[in-house]
Design a protein around this motif. Structure first.
Motif, mmCIF file in Angstrom:
data_model
loop_
_atom_site.group_PDB
_atom_site.id
_atom_site.type_symbol
_atom_site.label_atom_id
_atom_site.label_comp_id
_atom_site.label_asym_id
_atom_site.label_seq_id
_atom_site.Cartn_x
_atom_site.Cartn_y
_atom_site.Cartn_z
ATOM 1 N N ILE A 163 0.834 -1.201 0.000
ATOM 2 C CA ILE A 163 0.000 0.000 0.000
ATOM 3 C C ILE A 163 0.870 1.253 0.000
ATOM 4 O O ILE A 163 0.605 2.221 -0.735
ATOM 5 C CB ILE A 163 -0.957 -0.033 1.205
ATOM 6 N N SER A 164 1.945 1.247 0.782
ATOM 7 C CA SER A 164 2.852 2.394 0.808
ATOM 8 C C SER A 164 3.504 2.605 -0.553
ATOM 9 O O SER A 164 3.692 3.751 -1.001
ATOM 10 C CB SER A 164 3.931 2.191 1.878
ATOM 11 N N TYR A 165 3.853 1.513 -1.209
ATOM 12 C CA TYR A 165 4.458 1.630 -2.535
ATOM 13 C C TYR A 165 3.508 2.292 -3.525
ATOM 14 O O TYR A 165 3.902 3.172 -4.292
ATOM 15 C CB TYR A 165 4.867 0.251 -3.047
ATOM 16 N N ILE A 166 2.254 1.879 -3.511
ATOM 17 C CA ILE A 166 1.285 2.469 -4.439
ATOM 18 C C ILE A 166 1.109 3.954 -4.143
ATOM 19 O O ILE A 166 1.076 4.792 -5.064
ATOM 20 C CB ILE A 166 -0.066 1.729 -4.355
ATOM 21 N N VAL A 167 1.035 4.321 -2.863
ATOM 22 C CA VAL A 167 0.913 5.730 -2.492
ATOM 23 C C VAL A 167 2.134 6.519 -2.974
ATOM 24 O O VAL A 167 2.006 7.615 -3.554
ATOM 25 C CB VAL A 167 0.746 5.875 -0.967
ATOM 26 N N ASP A 168 3.322 5.985 -2.759
ATOM 27 C CA ASP A 168 4.548 6.695 -3.115
ATOM 28 C C ASP A 168 4.756 6.811 -4.618
ATOM 29 O O ASP A 168 5.590 7.597 -5.077
ATOM 30 C CB ASP A 168 5.751 5.987 -2.492
ATOM 31 N N THR A 169 4.008 6.034 -5.379
ATOM 32 C CA THR A 169 4.138 6.075 -6.831
ATOM 33 C C THR A 169 3.497 7.334 -7.419
ATOM 34 O O THR A 169 3.864 7.762 -8.515
ATOM 35 C CB THR A 169 3.498 4.804 -7.443
ATOM 36 N N TYR A 170 2.569 7.940 -6.698
ATOM 37 C CA TYR A 170 1.813 9.080 -7.236
ATOM 38 C C TYR A 170 1.927 10.297 -6.312
ATOM 39 O O TYR A 170 1.828 10.168 -5.087
ATOM 40 C CB TYR A 170 0.339 8.686 -7.414
ATOM 41 N N ASP A 171 2.112 11.469 -6.923
ATOM 42 C CA ASP A 171 2.285 12.694 -6.155
ATOM 43 C C ASP A 171 1.026 13.110 -5.415
ATOM 44 O O ASP A 171 1.104 13.664 -4.313
ATOM 45 C CB ASP A 171 2.694 13.851 -7.082
ATOM 46 N N ASP A 172 -0.121 12.877 -6.008
ATOM 47 C CA ASP A 172 -1.367 13.435 -5.490
ATOM 48 C C ASP A 172 -2.327 12.356 -5.009
ATOM 49 O O ASP A 172 -3.537 12.485 -5.137
ATOM 50 C CB ASP A 172 -2.052 14.294 -6.573
ATOM 51 N N PHE A 173 -1.781 11.293 -4.435
ATOM 52 C CA PHE A 173 -2.625 10.176 -4.011
ATOM 53 C C PHE A 173 -2.318 9.811 -2.571
ATOM 54 O O PHE A 173 -1.151 9.718 -2.168
ATOM 55 C CB PHE A 173 -2.399 8.970 -4.913
ATOM 56 N N GLU A 174 -3.362 9.625 -1.794
ATOM 57 C CA GLU A 174 -3.238 9.186 -0.405
ATOM 58 C C GLU A 174 -4.222 8.042 -0.150
ATOM 59 O O GLU A 174 -5.292 7.983 -0.747
ATOM 60 C CB GLU A 174 -3.559 10.327 0.571
ATOM 61 N N ILE A 175 -3.827 7.132 0.745
ATOM 62 C CA ILE A 175 -4.716 6.062 1.189
ATOM 63 C C ILE A 175 -4.877 6.178 2.697
ATOM 64 O O ILE A 175 -3.885 6.309 3.431
ATOM 65 C CB ILE A 175 -4.162 4.671 0.829
ATOM 66 N N GLU A 176 -6.119 6.150 3.152
ATOM 67 C CA GLU A 176 -6.416 6.097 4.577
ATOM 68 C C GLU A 176 -6.890 4.680 4.896
ATOM 69 O O GLU A 176 -8.059 4.339 4.697
ATOM 70 C CB GLU A 176 -7.488 7.126 4.936
ATOM 71 N N PRO A 177 -5.969 3.821 5.368
ATOM 72 C CA PRO A 177 -6.357 2.431 5.641
ATOM 73 C C PRO A 177 -6.959 2.270 7.022
ATOM 74 O O PRO A 177 -6.541 2.925 7.987
ATOM 75 C CB PRO A 177 -5.028 1.680 5.533
ATOM 76 N N ARG A 178 -7.948 1.402 7.111
ATOM 77 C CA ARG A 178 -8.529 1.010 8.396
ATOM 78 C C ARG A 178 -8.478 -0.510 8.462
ATOM 79 O O ARG A 178 -9.158 -1.194 7.686
ATOM 80 C CB ARG A 178 -9.964 1.524 8.522
ATOM 81 N N TYR A 179 -7.647 -1.020 9.365
ATOM 82 C CA TYR A 179 -7.419 -2.458 9.456
ATOM 83 C C TYR A 179 -8.308 -3.079 10.531
ATOM 84 O O TYR A 179 -8.451 -2.552 11.630
ATOM 85 C CB TYR A 179 -5.955 -2.745 9.791
#
Length: 385
Positions: free
Chosen positions: A94-110
């Motif tokens: 998930i961190s990798y996918i976020v770091d791939t894009y400048d304007d993208f964030e993920i708010e995970p709830r586990y």
């Protein structure tokens, strides 16, 4: 955030990520108590005393096939992810996918997959969830049955064989796990292992030499499959026959695999990746993988994802799921979690048949959520669950 501009930046990021997933190294993985999530069929989150291990993959592995993220639509905005897959397993991806894009964030709830489905149900149209990421098909089926999942675009769902996605494309598998028979190669050869799950109670060579983990969600999903496919009487008879064989109970399937490699057990019943974790962390251990044919002993369950119907970001949510089926993500599942990738272009790690060579029975995977009658049956057979 460390974003990367354009396809060139994403390609460089991809190279670093793929190199990292194949590098030596381990991280802790918390096991899951079946009491927390009886639908699990996997042990991604929770708090067993005995941790598992995330793998480091196979050295010299060829670059994966499939579609790289650099050829997928950009992700931008903020996505709320309800994840039944534990952070120790999928947080790096998930961190990798976020770091791939400048304007993208993920708010995970586990949380456990079951609890998250219940939460989405309670929240209704007010749910902040955009994507539900489940450890098992049963929880995905519950979400779809409640009309809480949106239909995925054809070019997302179509990346996976129809066997491993919803008939109405409301969810899609992202990785899979096969039931197997691990065995000690100093005690048995492959020809000693029956290819019929119902042969084990009467196989004299396994008297007092097999292990299982009846409190584990994966094992209970296996018994559920047997009960559905063969009926309660046959399933009960099988359980009682294994008890008569002197099968030894353990708290989790990773322990079963390790005891086989130690020579304390001759064989057992586990998901395939526990064997790979043992192999990855020991020097040539005497353990190998066998499969039964076309019965509950070789059931194949999937983790997967769905777009939550309440989202107002359906395109972003679908494109995030598309990224879970990218070459990078599928390689991650292969070399880090030792699961089966679900796109044909990426092969599993270890001496395993490719997914198209497996022979699981025909079964609607969402029915593995029918766990209540299974627990009753196991208790009737004298098993403490």
């Amino acid at each position: 955030m460390n974003g990367h501009d354009g396809a060139d930046g994403r390609t460089a990021n991809r190279r670093r990520f793929l190199a990292g997933t194949g590098a030596a190294g381990m991280a802790s993985l918390a096991g899951c108590s079946a009491a927390l999530d009886l639908l699990s069929g996997d042990e991604d989150s929770g708090g067993d005393d005995e941790p598992g291990l995330i793998g480091s993959g196979r050295e010299g592995r060829d670059a994966p096939g499939g579609t790289p993220m650099s050829e997928m639509p950009d992700l931008s905005g903020t996505l709320t992810l309800y994840s039944g897959r534990g952070e120790p397993l999928v947080g790096e991806l998930i961190s990798y996918i976020v770091d791939t894009y400048d304007d993208f964030e993920i708010e995970p709830r586990y949380n456990s997959s079951t609890d998250l489905v219940n939460q989405i149900r309670q929240e209704g149209e007010a749910s902040p969830a955009d994507v539900f990421f489940s450890v098992n098909a049963g929880a995905l089926g519950l979400l779809a049955d409640e009309n809480l999942a949106a239909t995925l675009p054809d070019d997302v769902a179509g990346k996976v064989d129809s066997v491993y996605r919803d008939d109405d494309d409301q969810w899609v598998g992202t990785s899979g796990r096969a039931r197997t028979i691990p065995y000690n190669t100093n005690q048995f050869s492959e020809s000693d292992i029956p290819d019929d799950i119902f042969a084990f109670p009467d196989a004299d060579q396994f008297q007092d030499s097999m292990g299982w983990a009846p409190s584990y969600g994966s094992f209970q999903a296996f018994v559920t499959a047997m009960r559905i496919l063969n009926g309660e009487d046959e399933a009960r008879s099988w359980l009682e026959g294994m008890i008569d064989q002197g099968v030894e109970p353990y708290s989790d399937e990773f322990t079963v695999a390790r005891r086989i490699a130690d020579g304390e057990l001759g064989a057992g019943f586990t998901n395939h990746y526990y064997i790979q974790r043992v192999v990855d962390n020991r020097d040539d251990p005497p353990i190998a993988t066998a499969f039964t044919e076309g019965d509950a002993g070789t059931i194949f369950n999937v983790a997967g994802a769905a777009v939550v119907s309440a989202t107002d970001q359906s395109d972003l949510a679908a494109n995030f799921i598309r990224h879970l089926l990218s070459a990078e993500a599928q390689e991650y599942f292969a070399v880090r979690t030792f699961e089966y990738p679900l796109i044909a272009e990426v092969e599993p790690v270890g001496e395993l048949p490719t997914i198209d060579k497996l022979n699981p029975p025909e079964l609607d995977l969402t029915r593995l959520s029918e766990i209540g009658p299974t627990l009753d049956l196991m208790r009737e057979a004298g098993i403490d669950v």
